[in-house]
Structures are given as structure tokens and as C-alpha cells.
Design an enzyme around this catalytic site. Structure first.
Site, mmCIF file in Angstrom:
data_model
loop_
_atom_site.group_PDB
_atom_site.id
_atom_site.type_symbol
_atom_site.label_atom_id
_atom_site.label_comp_id
_atom_site.label_asym_id
_atom_site.label_seq_id
_atom_site.Cartn_x
_atom_site.Cartn_y
_atom_site.Cartn_z
ATOM 1 N N ASP A 21 3.883 49.513 -19.640
ATOM 2 C CA ASP A 21 4.792 48.463 -19.161
ATOM 3 C C ASP A 21 4.505 47.131 -19.853
ATOM 4 O O ASP A 21 3.374 46.856 -20.248
ATOM 5 C CB ASP A 21 4.643 48.320 -17.637
ATOM 6 N N ASN A 69 15.451 53.724 -15.291
ATOM 7 C CA ASN A 69 15.696 52.909 -16.491
ATOM 8 C C ASN A 69 17.112 53.103 -17.053
ATOM 9 O O ASN A 69 17.575 52.290 -17.855
ATOM 10 C CB ASN A 69 14.652 53.186 -17.586
#
Ligand code: IPE
Ligand code: IPE
Ligand code: MG
Length: 247
Positions: A21, A69
Site C-alpha cells: 500500500d 479496487n
């Protein structure tokens, strides 16, 4: 002694899972757009795969794209999918050289055809490799795979091939996309957030958790080694007491 030399190779985690991330924030901090962050993220992936294979890690799962996502802006998704194809195709010779076997988990049916084909070709080509198994979590959601497992078991119940009391933990594990892989011993999340974001909820039950503020594109071998050293300092009790572990 280098960090790598400090690692006890006889006590390596069998399986390390990584939530990569911070690509977007890294790019922003450089005054660049998010896709540049993803591009640099691929360089970090390459370094970490190399480091994992150097120390002889058996399984490495990388959270590459979550089911959630897909809700991102279309141009970001497109950039990511194009990058995925280029990265897989570009890295396959290196994976062969490093004896790395590629696998994938997630709802792969949602991937664009080009990404799906590139992925399958690499999985096929590397299938006989015996070094590190690299598992890409793509279009992955833990709740999604648990629901899928429940659906399959429910069909077996209605068809009377199975009794409710015969359902075991091992049976549930076998119905998840991770079937055949050991549960992760260590989870690493970069980018400063301390959450799981729908990743391997069942499989992480007893994993050691390592969080770092480093944004993914800055993550390097030393960071992986630091996380493994942290893991090796933990006492894994699995519900027992310390005293019981010495017996
Ligand atoms: C991780 O970086 C890569 C993916 C989720 C695809 P992000 O894109 O989430 O970066 P941040 O968290 O916005 O900085
Ligand atoms: C998790 O990162 C998914 C991947 C790294 C692929 P996100 O950036 O999507 O997670 P949240 O939204 O911050 O929880
Ligand atoms: Mg993020």
C-alpha cells in the site's frame, strides 16, 4: 552483520503475505500522478521477489489488486491492468531464472482478457519451478472467497453428499482460493495503515502482523529482512502459555 545475515534461515516464516500500500501517496509526495507510483511499485515487487528467493522463502503472497479496487477511477484501473500485462511479460524470464513459480488467487474472471492471458501464460511457464511460490492476489476479496466456499458446500449439502456435522476447518480451507498453500505466518502492510482491507481473513488467524509507514515504492530487501527479524523475535503461542511451549 547485515540484516540478511542476522536472519535464522532455519526459522523462516513459511509464508509471507504483503499488502503493498501507498503507491498513490508516494507519487503525490513526488508531485507525480498515481500511475507513476504504481509503476515504481513494480520495481519494489521485483526487488522483494529477488530478496525472498535469495533467503529461500517458500511462499510469498502479494496483494496486487482487491475486488474493491474495481471501484477506482477507470483510467487508474486501465493503467494498472496495462502495467500488470507489461510486468508479467517482462518479468517471466527473470522468474524462470530465479526458479519462482507463479500462482494467482481472486476473482480472475473479472480481469481484462489481455491481463488474464498474460497471467495464465506465466503461471503455465513457471509451473514446474521449485523455488519460491509467488501468489498474486488479483481482483481478490476474502469475504468473496468465503461466500464462494459456502455456496459450494451448500450445494454439496443439498445434494446430500455432505452432512453439516462433517464440515471441518480443513474442509473450509480446501474450498478457499488458497487451497494447497500454508497459512501466512507473517503479514506485512506498508503505507502506514493498520488494517487488513479484506485480505486473507481466514488464513491470517495466527499470523504475526508487521506494519511499516514506508510507502510501497520505497520498500526494499532490507525492509523485508527487518520484518522477518521482527517475526523471529515473536513467541507464537497459538493459545497456549509460554511455559507449555518449552515442554
Ligand atoms: C496500493 O497503493 C496499490 C493498489 C491498491 C492497487 P494505493 O494505490 O492504494 O496507494 P495509496 O494508498 O492511495 O497511497
Ligand atoms: C489494499 O489497499 C489493496 C491492495 C494493496 C491491493 P487499498 O489502498 O485498496 O486499501 P484501503 O482502501 O486503504 O483499505
Ligand atoms: Mg491504498
Amino acid at each position: 552483520m547485515t540484516l540478511e545475515e542476522q536472519i535464522d534461515k532455519d526459522r523462516l516464516p513459511q509464508h509471507v503475505a504483503v499488502i503493498m500500500d501507498g503507491n498513490g501517496r508516494w507519487a503525490k509526495s513526488q508531485g507525480k500522478d498515481r500511475s507513476y507510483g504504481h509503476q515504481e511499485g513494480v520495481a519494489a515487487v521485483r526487488k522483494v521477489i529477488n530478496a525472498a528467493s535469495v533467503i529461500g522463502l517458500k511462499y510469498l503472497t502479494m496483494y496486487t489488486f482487491s475486488l474493491e479496487n474495481w471501484k477506482r477511477p477507470e483510467e487508474e484501473i486501465e493503467a494498472l491492468m496495462t502495467l500488470l500485462v507489461t510486468a508479467i511479460q517482462g518479468e517471466t524470464p527473470d522468474l524462470m531464472k530465479k526458479n519462482v513459480r507463479l500462482k494467482a488467487i481472486g476473482d480472475l474472471s473479472r480481469l481484462p482478457e489481455s491481463a488474464y492471458q498474460a497471467l495464465m501464460a506465466c503461471i503455465h511457464e513457471t509451473s514446474a519451478n521449485t523455488g519460491t511460490t509467488l501468489i498474486l492476489a488479483l481482483s481478490y476479496s476474502s469475504r468473496w472467497e468465503i461466500v464462494e466456499a459456502i455456496k459450494t458446500l451448500a450445494v454439496e449439502l443439498t445434494e446430500k453428499k455432505l452432512n453439516p456435522n462433517d464440515i471441518t476447518e480443513a474442509m473450509v480451507s480446501d474450498h478457499l482460493t488458497t487451497t494447497g498453500f500454508p497459512d501466512p505466518d507473517l503479514l506485512i502492510r506498508t503505507g502506514g495503515e493498520k488494517r487488513i482491507s479484506n485480505f486473507l481473513l481466514w488464513q491470517l488467524s495466527y499470523a504475526e502482523l508487521y506494519f511499516t509507514d514506508t510507502y510501497w515504492p520505497d520498500f526494499r530487501d532490507e525492509e523485508l529482512y527487518k520484518a522477518i527479524l521482527y517475526y523471529q523475535q515473536r513467541e507464537r503461542r497459538f493459545g497456549k502459555t509460554s511455559e507449555q511451549l518449552i515442554l
